[in-house]
Scaffold this active site. Structure first.
Site, PDB file in Angstrom:
ATOM      1  N   LYS A 121       0.845  -1.201   0.000  1.00 15.51           N
ATOM      2  CA  LYS A 121       0.000   0.000   0.000  1.00 15.51           C
ATOM      3  C   LYS A 121       0.879   1.248   0.000  1.00 15.51           C
ATOM      4  O   LYS A 121       1.896   1.287   0.702  1.00 15.51           O
ATOM      5  CB  LYS A 121      -0.881  -0.016   1.254  1.00 15.51           C
ATOM      6  CG  LYS A 121      -1.910   1.108   1.332  1.00 15.51           C
ATOM      7  CD  LYS A 121      -2.776   0.966   2.595  1.00 15.51           C
ATOM      8  CE  LYS A 121      -3.914   1.961   2.635  1.00 15.51           C
ATOM      9  NZ  LYS A 121      -4.762   1.808   3.837  1.00 15.51           N
ATOM     10  N   SER A 134      -9.795   1.605   2.807  1.00 19.80           N
ATOM     11  CA  SER A 134      -8.908   2.385   1.967  1.00 19.80           C
ATOM     12  C   SER A 134      -7.832   1.570   1.255  1.00 19.80           C
ATOM     13  O   SER A 134      -7.263   2.047   0.274  1.00 19.80           O
ATOM     14  CB  SER A 134      -8.217   3.457   2.805  1.00 19.80           C
ATOM     15  OG  SER A 134      -7.335   2.857   3.743  1.00 19.80           O
ATOM     16  N   SER A 136     -10.093  -0.623   7.000  1.00 16.01           N
ATOM     17  CA  SER A 136      -9.440  -0.462   5.699  1.00 16.01           C
ATOM     18  C   SER A 136      -8.673  -1.674   5.183  1.00 16.01           C
ATOM     19  O   SER A 136      -8.248  -1.677   4.029  1.00 16.01           O
ATOM     20  CB  SER A 136      -8.480   0.728   5.731  1.00 16.01           C
ATOM     21  OG  SER A 136      -9.200   1.925   5.666  1.00 16.01           O
TER      22      SER A 136
END
Lengths: 485, 95
Positions: free
Chosen positions: A76, A151, A175
């Site tokens: 990420k 997210s 997330s």
């Protein structure tokens, strides 16, 4: 050879250890696939030349005793990577190149993994659909018009599309677990303090945790083992001995008590999710677990509490983006204050602005007691609910999300309906507990749905074991066809 | 509680974010509905509850006040949007 990328991380590690595939060959498979999968928009930055170089170095002098020997991994874009752009999905950090490495990614590289690139995410990890990213929304490989969740949406999308054998995300209110549920993958949020937050772009510091996202529970245990560990650079890091989650993984859950909280049966929840939850209960019961009805009476207050605590912490964390030391700076403004105001206005997207304003307001003079202090008190009640129940049960089973993946654009105009996605995941962050989302079935549309297992503080091994036993008996199959190729 | 445009103006000033009129309107609308949602918390009596600011039982660890890195000035300056030799440059503050 292309079927290698359909394999789980643990199988790929075996192939490398048995010298059936070299790191360089493996790396090439992922690079080729990524180059053909740009439609998904999973990546913000790739560093394929570096990956290839590192893979060659590994093959020349392989160390097969590490946890992730020569395994290429994408992460990420919230983890700072030394010498590689780290954007947090924001215009503000579009050109930011950290001069240091986050502890969690450093731990992965020490175990032999190699960086493939940085995966898309909601701006500053604020979002539940990956639609707030400055670098555009991400497509869920499950279906071309659906979001991957957020997210950590780029992470979930890349994993489900076989662009990386495993990945890592961060979870402040769901997330990791919500996108895992939306893509039919496994996602674990560890106990607060188990993985170092050092070098991760901060959102809400009392809630943020990094965790693994994988295709199987065994993979999840390997990744967690590689990531976790005490770090003196994070003042909230828990001091404890490193655990061998993968070695200690077992699927005997006889006699384990599983709580079913009645408050998670929310209004308007699709019947399919209720059925899936029942299926989960009966699978665990058949494996010898005791199913116990429990009550977490303050559950409905978790989301309102979260939307005070998280924005409050975010507004103070994001005060650092002033256009002076790093990041975007506006060219407009006649004095310093105007430069600040224009920089932040132009550099942050709508959702980030919304949360900064909420946070600023609840912390402002005259409102602190009514909002922030009130939320901290309710947070105590939510934690107490869990504490009391964990005296009676070993783990708690709930749905991961109140729906399957929704359509792109469906919820962007209504912040509350977007926030409601995290209704089952947020309480765990407020209480600092570990929780894992495991794929459990498909809905009528063929979209995956997950179940969540919540554990006691630092009891990751236990929820991994229950998830492992569940996975073996659930026979979930993700039906992703590579339509984007 | 309803959040009007004036309140948005005040908060955005505190948060150092400039907003045009259109954006202020939409944020006022969003924040009004979000605060309505948040204010469910008022249903609960929390008079006797201790606030929870961290889930960790122990106080935050502190380190000895001793330099263990340093000499990274140039590295730090590399990411600065505007610099002059070893300084960050900002718009003029004093006449």
């Amino acid at each position: 050879m292309s079927e290698v990328i359909n394999k789980n991380l643990s199988e790929i590690i075996d192939l490398i250890k048995k010298k059936e595939i070299k790191s360089e060959e493996l790396t090439k498979l992922y690079i080729d696939r990524a180059n053909k999968s740009k439609k998904l928009n999973s990546y913000i930055t790739t560093c394929f030349e570096y990956t290839t170089q590192k893979a060659k170095e590994f093959d020349k002098k392989p160390n097969f005793n590490s946890l992730l020997p020569g395994v290429p991994l994408a992460v990420k874009d919230l983890f700072c990577t030394n010498g590689f752009k780290t954007t947090a999905g924001s215009k503000m950090l579009e050109n930011f190149v950290p001069k240091y490495e986050s502890t969690v990614t450093e731990n992965l590289w020490k175990e032999g993994a190699i960086l493939l690139g940085k995966l898309n995410c909601d701006e500053y990890a604020m979002g539940s659909s990956n639609e707030t990213s400055y670098f555009g929304n991400v497509i869920n490989p499950v279906a071309r018009d659906t979001v991957p969740g957020g997210s950590s949406g780029g992470s979930a999308s890349a994993l489900a599309a076989n662009l990386t054998p495993a990945t890592i995300g961060t979870d402040t209110g769901g997330s990791i677990r919500q996108p895992a549920s939306f893509t039919g993958t496994v996602g674990l949020k560890p106990t607060y303090g188990l993985c170092s937050r050092w070098g991760i772009v901060a959102f809400a510091s009392s809630l943020d945790q990094a965790g693994p996202m994988t295709k199987s529970v065994k993979d999840c245990s390997i990744m967690l083992e590689a990531m976790a560990g005490f770090d003196k650079k994070d003042s909230t890091s828990i001091y404890k001995k490193k655990e061998n989650y993968s070695k200690n993984l077992k699927n005997n859950i006889k006699g384990i008590k599983i709580g079913i909280p009645k408050e998670y049966r929310v209004e308007k929840m699709p019947k399919e999710i209720e059925e899936l939850w029942n299926k989960g209960k009966s699978i665990l019961k058949d494996l010898g677990a005791d199913i116990v009805d429990i009550s977490l009476p303050h559950t409905k207050y978790a989301l309102p509490t979260y939307y005070i605590v998280a924005p409050a912490e975010a507004s103070s964390n994001l005060a650092r983006y002033d256009g002076v030391k790093y990041g975007y700076r506006s060219s407009k403004g006649s004095d310093l204050i105007e430069m600040y105001e224009n920089t932040r206005s132009e550099g942050f997207g709508d959702e980030v602005k919304r949360r900064i304003l909420i946070g600023t307001y609840v912390l402002s003079s005259g409102y602190y007691d009514a909002y922030y202090l009130k939320a901290q008190k309710v947070r105590q009640l939510i934690k107490k609910d869990f504490d009391e129940n964990f005296a009676k049960v070993d783990a708690i089973l709930t749905p991961s999300t109140p729906s399957s993946a929704f359509k792109i654009g469906e919820k962007t105009n209504d912040p509350i309906s977007m926030y409601l996605n995290d209704i089952f995941t947020v309480p765990v962050n407020l209480a600092g507990l570990p929780a894992i989302s495991v794929p459990a079935g498909l809905d009528k549309k063929g979209y995956p749905l997950g179940l969540q297992l919540i554990g006691k503080t630092l009891d990751e091994q236990n929820i991994l074991n229950v998830a492992y036993a569940f996975e073996k008996n659930c026979n979930f199959k993700n039906e992703i066809k590579s339509w984007w190729l | 509680m309803s959040i009007d445009k004036d309140k948005i103006k005040h908060i955005s000033k505190l948060a150092r974010i400039s907003l045009d009129s259109k954006k202020s309107d939409s944020l006022a609308k969003d924040l009004t509905s979000i605060f309505k949602f948040i204010e469910q918390l008022n249903e609960l009596n929390t008079d006797k509850v201790e606030p929870l600011s961290s889930i960790l039982n122990s106080p935050l660890r502190s380190r000895e006040d001793k330099i263990d890195d340093g000499k990274i000035r140039d590295k730090i300056l590399e990411n600065s949007p505007k610099k002059n030799e070893e300084f960050f440059v900002v718009p003029k503050v004093i006449e």
